[in-house]
Design a protein around this motif. Structure first.
Motif, PDB file in Angstrom:
ATOM      1  N   ASP A 177      -3.942  23.369  26.550  1.00  0.00           N
ATOM      2  CA  ASP A 177      -4.711  24.180  27.490  1.00  0.00           C
ATOM      3  C   ASP A 177      -4.601  25.682  27.178  1.00  0.00           C
ATOM      4  OD1 ASP A 177      -6.472  24.245  29.490  1.00  0.00           O
ATOM      5  OD2 ASP A 177      -5.028  24.104  31.141  1.00  0.00           O
ATOM      6  N   VAL A 178      -4.735  25.989  25.900  1.00  0.00           N
ATOM      7  CA  VAL A 178      -4.662  27.384  25.460  1.00  0.00           C
ATOM      8  C   VAL A 178      -6.044  27.791  24.959  1.00  0.00           C
ATOM      9  CG1 VAL A 178      -3.640  28.957  23.761  1.00  0.00           C
ATOM     10  CG2 VAL A 178      -2.273  27.102  24.721  1.00  0.00           C
ATOM     11  N   GLU A 179      -6.482  28.984  25.353  1.00  0.00           N
ATOM     12  CA  GLU A 179      -7.794  29.448  24.885  1.00  0.00           C
ATOM     13  C   GLU A 179      -7.626  30.176  23.552  1.00  0.00           C
ATOM     14  OE1 GLU A 179     -11.427  32.021  26.724  1.00  0.00           O
ATOM     15  OE2 GLU A 179     -10.008  31.142  28.142  1.00  0.00           O
ATOM     16  N   ILE A 180      -8.405  29.758  22.554  1.00  0.00           N
ATOM     17  CA  ILE A 180      -8.239  30.356  21.225  1.00  0.00           C
ATOM     18  C   ILE A 180      -9.599  30.515  20.559  1.00  0.00           C
ATOM     19  CG2 ILE A 180      -7.857  28.106  20.080  1.00  0.00           C
ATOM     20  CD1 ILE A 180      -5.783  29.563  18.285  1.00  0.00           C
ATOM     21  N   GLY A 181      -9.812  31.639  19.875  1.00  0.00           N
ATOM     22  CA  GLY A 181     -11.063  31.862  19.161  1.00  0.00           C
ATOM     23  C   GLY A 181     -10.979  31.304  17.748  1.00  0.00           C
ATOM     24  N   ALA A 182     -12.137  31.199  17.085  1.00  0.00           N
ATOM     25  CA  ALA A 182     -12.173  30.644  15.724  1.00  0.00           C
ATOM     26  C   ALA A 182     -11.301  31.485  14.786  1.00  0.00           C
ATOM     27  CB  ALA A 182     -13.608  30.600  15.231  1.00  0.00           C
ATOM     28  N   GLU A 183     -11.371  32.811  14.934  1.00  0.00           N
ATOM     29  CA  GLU A 183     -10.596  33.667  14.023  1.00  0.00           C
ATOM     30  C   GLU A 183      -9.099  33.602  14.302  1.00  0.00           C
ATOM     31  OE1 GLU A 183     -12.322  37.523  14.394  1.00  0.00           O
ATOM     32  OE2 GLU A 183     -13.696  37.138  12.718  1.00  0.00           O
ATOM     33  N   GLY A 184      -8.761  33.404  15.564  1.00  0.00           N
ATOM     34  CA  GLY A 184      -7.342  33.255  15.933  1.00  0.00           C
ATOM     35  C   GLY A 184      -6.778  32.003  15.289  1.00  0.00           C
ATOM     36  N   ALA A 185      -7.555  30.914  15.350  1.00  0.00           N
ATOM     37  CA  ALA A 185      -7.093  29.648  14.757  1.00  0.00           C
ATOM     38  C   ALA A 185      -6.959  29.794  13.245  1.00  0.00           C
ATOM     39  CB  ALA A 185      -8.075  28.526  15.097  1.00  0.00           C
ATOM     40  N   ALA A 186      -7.910  30.519  12.629  1.00  0.00           N
ATOM     41  CA  ALA A 186      -7.860  30.697  11.170  1.00  0.00           C
ATOM     42  C   ALA A 186      -6.622  31.500  10.773  1.00  0.00           C
ATOM     43  CB  ALA A 186      -9.126  31.401  10.689  1.00  0.00           C
ATOM     44  N   PHE A 227       0.845  -1.187   0.000  1.00  0.00           N
ATOM     45  CA  PHE A 227       0.000   0.000   0.000  1.00  0.00           C
ATOM     46  C   PHE A 227       0.886   1.244   0.000  1.00  0.00           C
ATOM     47  CE2 PHE A 227      -2.226   3.300   2.552  1.00  0.00           C
ATOM     48  CZ  PHE A 227      -3.223   3.577   1.644  1.00  0.00           C
ATOM     49  N   THR A 228       0.623   2.119  -0.954  1.00  0.00           N
ATOM     50  CA  THR A 228       1.418   3.350  -1.070  1.00  0.00           C
ATOM     51  C   THR A 228       0.495   4.545  -0.953  1.00  0.00           C
ATOM     52  OG1 THR A 228       2.968   2.238  -2.536  1.00  0.00           O
ATOM     53  CG2 THR A 228       2.972   4.624  -2.599  1.00  0.00           C
ATOM     54  N   ALA A 229       0.862   5.490  -0.120  1.00  0.00           N
ATOM     55  CA  ALA A 229       0.005   6.671   0.045  1.00  0.00           C
ATOM     56  C   ALA A 229       0.829   7.934  -0.096  1.00  0.00           C
ATOM     57  CB  ALA A 229      -0.639   6.641   1.424  1.00  0.00           C
ATOM     58  N   HIS A 230       0.282   8.886  -0.825  1.00  0.00           N
ATOM     59  CA  HIS A 230       0.951  10.178  -0.920  1.00  0.00           C
ATOM     60  C   HIS A 230       0.213  11.181  -0.046  1.00  0.00           C
ATOM     61  CE1 HIS A 230       3.387  13.386  -2.405  1.00  0.00           C
ATOM     62  NE2 HIS A 230       2.296  14.074  -2.650  1.00  0.00           N
ATOM     63  N   MET A 231       0.927  11.791   0.871  1.00  0.00           N
ATOM     64  CA  MET A 231       0.302  12.762   1.778  1.00  0.00           C
ATOM     65  C   MET A 231       0.353  14.154   1.133  1.00  0.00           C
ATOM     66  SD  MET A 231       0.505  10.760   4.922  1.00  0.00           S
ATOM     67  CE  MET A 231       0.424  12.001   6.148  1.00  0.00           C
ATOM     68  N   GLU A 232      -0.804  14.784   1.091  1.00  0.00           N
ATOM     69  CA  GLU A 232      -0.905  16.116   0.475  1.00  0.00           C
ATOM     70  C   GLU A 232      -0.739  17.198   1.542  1.00  0.00           C
ATOM     71  OE1 GLU A 232      -1.303  16.492  -2.661  1.00  0.00           O
ATOM     72  OE2 GLU A 232      -1.925  14.485  -3.296  1.00  0.00           O
ATOM     73  N   PHE A 233      -0.464  18.420   1.080  1.00  0.00           N
ATOM     74  CA  PHE A 233      -0.492  19.544   2.008  1.00  0.00           C
ATOM     75  C   PHE A 233      -1.932  19.734   2.488  1.00  0.00           C
ATOM     76  CE2 PHE A 233       3.475  20.313  -0.172  1.00  0.00           C
ATOM     77  CZ  PHE A 233       4.287  20.670   0.883  1.00  0.00           C
ATOM     78  N   TYR A 234      -2.104  20.263   3.697  1.00  0.00           N
ATOM     79  CA  TYR A 234      -3.427  20.395   4.306  1.00  0.00           C
ATOM     80  C   TYR A 234      -4.096  21.698   3.866  1.00  0.00           C
ATOM     81  CZ  TYR A 234      -2.177  16.510   7.373  1.00  0.00           C
ATOM     82  OH  TYR A 234      -1.820  15.275   7.846  1.00  0.00           O
ATOM     83  N   THR A 235      -5.424  21.671   3.831  1.00  0.00           N
ATOM     84  CA  THR A 235      -6.154  22.900   3.504  1.00  0.00           C
ATOM     85  C   THR A 235      -6.187  23.785   4.762  1.00  0.00           C
ATOM     86  OG1 THR A 235      -8.270  22.016   4.254  1.00  0.00           O
ATOM     87  CG2 THR A 235      -7.686  21.605   1.938  1.00  0.00           C
ATOM     88  N   PRO A 236      -6.440  25.099   4.574  1.00  0.00           N
ATOM     89  CA  PRO A 236      -6.533  25.967   5.755  1.00  0.00           C
ATOM     90  C   PRO A 236      -7.601  25.477   6.742  1.00  0.00           C
ATOM     91  CG  PRO A 236      -6.349  27.291   3.766  1.00  0.00           C
ATOM     92  CD  PRO A 236      -6.478  25.866   3.310  1.00  0.00           C
ATOM     93  N   ALA A 237      -8.731  24.953   6.223  1.00  0.00           N
ATOM     94  CA  ALA A 237      -9.794  24.484   7.133  1.00  0.00           C
ATOM     95  C   ALA A 237      -9.297  23.301   7.971  1.00  0.00           C
ATOM     96  CB  ALA A 237     -11.027  24.082   6.327  1.00  0.00           C
ATOM     97  N   THR A 292      -6.805  35.734  20.041  1.00  0.00           N
ATOM     98  CA  THR A 292      -7.809  36.264  19.114  1.00  0.00           C
ATOM     99  C   THR A 292      -7.139  36.432  17.749  1.00  0.00           C
ATOM    100  OG1 THR A 292      -7.106  38.493  19.604  1.00  0.00           O
ATOM    101  CG2 THR A 292      -8.887  37.594  20.973  1.00  0.00           C
ATOM    102  N   ARG A 293      -7.911  36.862  16.751  1.00  0.00           N
ATOM    103  CA  ARG A 293      -7.326  37.090  15.432  1.00  0.00           C
ATOM    104  C   ARG A 293      -6.225  38.150  15.505  1.00  0.00           C
ATOM    105  NH1 ARG A 293      -6.520  39.963  11.479  1.00  0.00           N
ATOM    106  NH2 ARG A 293      -7.367  41.763  12.559  1.00  0.00           N
ATOM    107  N   GLU A 294      -6.531  39.223  16.259  1.00  0.00           N
ATOM    108  CA  GLU A 294      -5.578  40.332  16.341  1.00  0.00           C
ATOM    109  C   GLU A 294      -4.285  39.909  17.045  1.00  0.00           C
ATOM    110  OE1 GLU A 294      -7.216  43.752  18.226  1.00  0.00           O
ATOM    111  OE2 GLU A 294      -5.436  44.950  17.723  1.00  0.00           O
TER     112      GLU A 294
END
Ligand SMILES: Nc1ncnc2c1ncn2[C@@H]1O[C@H](COP(=O)(O)OP(=O)(O)OP(=O)(O)O)[C@@H](O)[C@H]1O
Length: 364
Positions: A217-226, A193-203, A259-261
């Motif tokens: 244990d870090v608090e992060i918002g959705a925009e910060g993660a994006a 079995f051969t698998a090629h791993m692709e780069f990940y999407t931003p999502a 946060t995003r900022e």
């Protein structure tokens, strides 16, 4: 152009100096090694992205388990930091088998490999990282071990040398390589079995960042993660590393919440821009645009202009710029794409002079 972006990493490994210690480098540094064990997904369900590989591997492993057999040998190819080591550990966990980890460069002699193979337990997973860097004699020994679960150990030299066959228990070899094209076909063909791993999407990287933040244990918002995901060059290892730097910033300069900022400001401090380019990447692009009007310009000239070695520009900076569609390598030299001008907020000379937009950029 079919450019192999994985040369990025091999160069980082080889090239000494600041280029090898980039915050956006994809090869693990000592800091990464310390935390990566804690952040690794433990089973296929926890493993984010790579849907096709996951589905196929799930079938391979379930079928082997149902037959009560050892899983087929698996070859994983892809750039560093995409999860090859993690997947090999998951394969062992899913098979309820122990795992032994080694790498091609560590196996200099066939005897080194014989010693490892002959000490494997039945069903054990042998993870061989950088399998393309194994020595030739070891590689040839591996052919027989993979196919017949047997090795011939040569004792003595010259005409008196004899081959002593050693039977091996069935095992699963998981080979990992950044350069599948460098593997000799007889070796490649012996993987079931051969698998090629692709780069990940931003999502997908956002999910990686959220998961790691939870474990750290870090608090992060959705925009910060994006914000962190968008700068991680498609690579979970880089996402995890940027998260740790942003966490430091959030703790020292803010209330610890990402946060995003906070993410954007922290990564600006570390000179990683919105697209994941760092100081070196931008220096190359800026020289190409500002000094040479977007090219074409020869690699050596470009390297002198940024004060770096030719190899550093070619193997460390360029692969990601090419992958991002910011730079093209042409027979006449390096050429900036319209996206490069846009990214640095500059106007291409023809567009500035004639108001005809970016047409004709490649005629420079
Ligand atoms: N699909 C994924 N989901 C969540 N985390 C991941 C995933 N893939 C990789 N990671 C994280 O990225 C880090 C690097 O992964 P890993 O060491 O498996 O990469 P690799 O491809 O083996 O790299 P190398 O080629 O340098 O050995 C690990 O800490 C792991 O937690």
């Amino acid at each position: 152009m079919n450019w192999d972006e994985t040369t990025d990493a091999t160069a980082s490994e080889r090239l000494a100096g600041p280029a090898a210690e980039r915050l956006v480098g994809s090869v693990a540094d000592r800091d990464d090694q310390a935390v990566e064990a804690a952040l690794r997904p433990r089973d296929l369900d926890e493993f984010i992205g790579q849907e096709k590989v996951r589905e196929q591997l799930d079938l391979v492993l379930k079928a082997a388990r149902a037959r009560g057999a050892t899983a087929d040998h698996v070859l994983l190819s892809g750039a560093p930091g995409l999860g090859k080591t993690t997947l090999s550990m998951i394969i062992a966990a899913e098979m309820g088998a122990p795992i032994r980890i080694t790498s091609g460069p560590a196996i200099q002699h066939a005897g080194d490999l014989a010693a490892i193979l002959s000490s494997l337990q039945e069903g054990e997973v042998l993870f061989l990282d950088e399998i393309h860097r194994m020595s030739r004699p070891a590689e040839e020994m591996l052919y027989m071990a993979m196919e017949d679960f047997r090795v011939d150990v040569i004792v003595g030299k010259g005409p008196g040398a004899t081959a002593i066959p050693i039977e091996l228990p069935p095992f699963t070899l998981v080979g990992a390589t950044t350069r599948a094209g460098l593997l000799p076909p007889p070796l490649r063909d012996r993987f079931g079995f051969t698998a090629h791993m692709e780069f990940y999407t931003p999502a997908e990287l956002e999910r990686v960042v959220h998961r790691s933040a939870r474990l750290l244990d870090v608090e992060i918002g959705a925009e910060g993660a994006a914000e962190i995901a968008g700068r991680s060059r498609g690579t979970p290892r880089i996402a995890n590393r940027l998260l740790r730097r942003v966490r430091d910033y959030a703790q020292v300069r803010a209330d610890g919440i990402i946060t995003r900022e906070i993410a954007a400001t922290a990564l600006a401090v570390y000179e990683v821009d919105a697209r994941g380019l760092d100081r070196l990447d931008r220096a190359v692009l800026e020289a190409l645009l500002k000094l040479f009007g977007g090219g074409p310009v020869g690699l050596s000239t470009l390297a002198v202009a940024v004060g770096e070695e030719r190899e550093t520009v070619e193997e460390v900076a360029e692969p990601f710029l090419v992958r991002e569609g910011l730079l093209a390598r042409t027979p006449r030299g390096r050429v900036a794409t319209p996206a490069a001008w846009a990214h640095l907020g500059l106007v291409p000379p023809q567009a500035a002079g004639t108001g005809t937009g970016q047409a004709g950029l490649f005629d420079a």
